[in-house]
Design a protein around this motif. Structure first.
Motif, PDB file in Angstrom:
ATOM      1  N   PHE A 252      33.103  -3.455  -5.632  1.00  0.00           N
ATOM      2  CA  PHE A 252      33.558  -3.024  -4.310  1.00  0.00           C
ATOM      3  C   PHE A 252      34.066  -1.587  -4.406  1.00  0.00           C
ATOM      4  N   PRO A 253      33.868  -0.805  -3.355  1.00  0.00           N
ATOM      5  CA  PRO A 253      34.376   0.566  -3.405  1.00  0.00           C
ATOM      6  C   PRO A 253      35.903   0.599  -3.333  1.00  0.00           C
ATOM      7  N   ASP A 254      36.467   1.719  -3.777  1.00  0.00           N
ATOM      8  CA  ASP A 254      37.915   1.918  -3.710  1.00  0.00           C
ATOM      9  C   ASP A 254      38.346   1.906  -2.248  1.00  0.00           C
TER      10      ASP A 254
ATOM     11  N   ARG B 180      33.137   7.859   0.657  1.00  0.00           N
ATOM     12  CA  ARG B 180      31.787   7.514   1.130  1.00  0.00           C
ATOM     13  C   ARG B 180      31.811   6.490   2.263  1.00  0.00           C
ATOM     14  N   ILE B 181      32.935   5.805   2.481  1.00  0.00           N
ATOM     15  CA  ILE B 181      33.063   4.812   3.543  1.00  0.00           C
ATOM     16  C   ILE B 181      33.553   5.517   4.801  1.00  0.00           C
TER      17      ILE B 181
ATOM     18  N   ARG C  29      34.096   4.331  10.810  1.00  0.00           N
ATOM     19  CA  ARG C  29      33.406   3.279  11.563  1.00  0.00           C
ATOM     20  C   ARG C  29      33.261   2.025  10.712  1.00  0.00           C
ATOM     21  N   GLU C  30      32.832   2.192   9.492  1.00  0.00           N
ATOM     22  CA  GLU C  30      32.676   1.043   8.602  1.00  0.00           C
ATOM     23  C   GLU C  30      34.025   0.453   8.210  1.00  0.00           C
ATOM     24  N   ARG C  31      35.034   1.274   8.098  1.00  0.00           N
ATOM     25  CA  ARG C  31      36.344   0.819   7.640  1.00  0.00           C
ATOM     26  C   ARG C  31      37.132   0.107   8.733  1.00  0.00           C
ATOM     27  N   VAL C  32      37.004   0.544  10.006  1.00  0.00           N
ATOM     28  CA  VAL C  32      37.840   0.010  11.075  1.00  0.00           C
ATOM     29  C   VAL C  32      37.029  -0.670  12.173  1.00  0.00           C
TER      30      VAL C  32
END
Length: 63
Positions: free
Chosen positions: A5-7, A12-13, A16-19
């Protein structure tokens, strides 16, 4: 990192992908649960036996 899994603050995340995606997914699950409850005519989460299997089963999956 060992799991692949990414940090948590990986550059790079995107935001939009995070929230946005998790929020939209949570709203979709909530909408689905509400529609199932309304379709089955359930007044609240405390339901008699025949309805406990799909209701509590779906809650377990979503949680």
């Amino acid at each position: 990192m060992k799991t692949g899994f990414p940090d948590i603050w990986d550059e790079r995340i995107s935001k939009r992908e995070r929230v946005l995606y998790p929020v939209l997914l949570g709203l979709a699950f909530a909408f689905f649960e509400i529609m199932v409850g309304l379709a089955m005519g359930l007044p609240n989460i405390h339901v008699p036996f025949p309805f406990t299997i799909p209701v509590y089963g779906s809650v377990d999956i979503f949680l």
